[in-house]
Design a protein around this motif. Sequence first.
Motif, short mmCIF file in Angstrom:
data_model
loop_
_atom_site.label_atom_id
_atom_site.label_comp_id
_atom_site.label_asym_id
_atom_site.label_seq_id
_atom_site.Cartn_x
_atom_site.Cartn_y
_atom_site.Cartn_z
N GLY A 157 0.34 -38.74 -39.40
CA GLY A 157 -0.83 -39.30 -38.77
C GLY A 157 -2.00 -38.37 -38.57
N VAL A 158 -2.05 -37.27 -39.31
CA VAL A 158 -3.16 -36.33 -39.22
C VAL A 158 -3.55 -35.89 -40.62
CG1 VAL A 158 -4.04 -34.22 -38.17
CG2 VAL A 158 -2.22 -35.48 -37.04
N LEU A 232 5.10 -39.21 -26.81
CA LEU A 232 3.76 -39.81 -26.76
C LEU A 232 3.33 -40.10 -25.32
CD1 LEU A 232 3.90 -42.25 -29.82
CD2 LEU A 232 2.94 -39.94 -29.70
N ARG A 236 -0.06 -38.73 -23.41
CA ARG A 236 -1.01 -39.57 -22.68
C ARG A 236 -1.22 -39.07 -21.25
NH1 ARG A 236 1.40 -43.80 -25.93
NH2 ARG A 236 3.14 -43.94 -24.47
N LEU A 267 -8.10 -37.21 -34.76
CA LEU A 267 -6.71 -37.39 -35.20
C LEU A 267 -6.43 -38.79 -35.72
CD1 LEU A 267 -5.03 -35.48 -32.24
CD2 LEU A 267 -5.47 -34.62 -34.56
N THR A 271 -3.88 -42.84 -33.59
CA THR A 271 -3.66 -41.92 -32.48
C THR A 271 -4.65 -42.18 -31.35
OG1 THR A 271 -2.83 -40.25 -34.03
CG2 THR A 271 -3.48 -39.49 -31.84
N ASP A 274 -3.32 -45.40 -29.66
CA ASP A 274 -2.03 -45.36 -28.98
C ASP A 274 -1.91 -44.25 -27.94
OD1 ASP A 274 -1.31 -47.43 -30.67
OD2 ASP A 274 -0.31 -46.12 -32.12
N VAL A 275 -2.68 -43.18 -28.10
CA VAL A 275 -2.53 -42.02 -27.21
C VAL A 275 -3.81 -41.75 -26.42
CG1 VAL A 275 -2.00 -39.56 -27.05
CG2 VAL A 275 -0.79 -40.99 -28.71
N TYR A 276 -4.87 -41.33 -27.12
CA TYR A 276 -6.05 -40.86 -26.40
C TYR A 276 -6.86 -41.98 -25.78
CZ TYR A 276 -4.83 -36.34 -28.16
OH TYR A 276 -4.15 -35.19 -28.42
N HIS A 297 -9.34 -33.99 -39.35
CA HIS A 297 -9.03 -33.04 -38.29
C HIS A 297 -9.40 -31.64 -38.77
CE1 HIS A 297 -7.12 -31.11 -34.98
NE2 HIS A 297 -6.05 -30.74 -35.63
#
Length: 344
Positions: A157-158, A232, A236, A267, A271, A274-276, A297
Amino acid sequence: MNTAEIWLAPAEWLPPTAEKTADALAAGRVTANEADAMGYEQLPVSAGLSAPQMAVRAARGALSLAGVAARDLSAVLHAWTYYQGHDFWSPAHFVAAETGAREAVPTGIQQMCNGAGAALRLAAHQLAADPGGAPVLVTTADRFAPPGFDRWGGDYGVWYGDGATAAVVGAGPVPEGALALRALHTRAVPELESAHRDVGVFHDVPHEGGAAVQVRRTKKAYFTDHGKAPFLDRLRRETSAVLAAALDEAGFGPVGPRLSAVLLPRLGRATARDVYGPAVAEVTDAPQVDLGERTGHLGAGDLLSNLTALAAGSGPHRLERGQYAAVLSAGAGFTWTAVVVQRT
């Protein structure tokens, strides 16, 4: 950290050549699902310049913006994540020498993709400890060249782009075009370091574990042992915590100033979703911005590249006078930095 009198003048240098996502998809280097998850158009690719050579170009841009002569710098802090062109060598000293910072003390910063955050933190501490001291130059640069690194498929994913960033960090009146640093906060969770390590073995020489860097291998092993969901969730929670602390440090509250935007690490779309994105939403309803569409990135450079967009003389994300923005940074280890800046 008292950042009331500290400012930064950021710049970047990106290669003019790039590899397109459409071409990588056609060549089978990425799948359609991966391309959709990233949502990025291209990755800049250096055709010949090494990472430190790119850093020198970015440094010259930052010095010009700040109106500071290289000979007047007190320190050069150079951060990176991957190979700098020689095996046993100090790239920070190269950047200082080639930039003309002959009186500065060069230092290399190795905190993976949070390297710019670590360098800014050290610069701010130095300036706070030595009121009236000379400005500090921060640089980052990475070149993810094959065969040692697969920029499209070496990590989950990067996708990794080549480029360099820089910032002159000083104290006192803010130069025209620079940004006032209103807060800088950093958090770390060292027990997550094994997500990027071959557990059970330390290698004797570089690439002993494989011809190319394979972050997927170490992450897959980590997820097998510890689970992906808890990992994950921790990302978060730490992102929310570091952003909340920085906003508190900058004086944000129910009746305080408002953020124009929160700029995310570059990213990818999944990402961010789902995360940031959820982590930021826990703290503020300010617009979230991902500027990685044409850079991917940038290793240690995401933070300063995002700050460059905020300081730019033109562009859709330029801060207007009086406006504030927050910028997030994250790096393997793991370490997070949140920066709040204002155009004064």
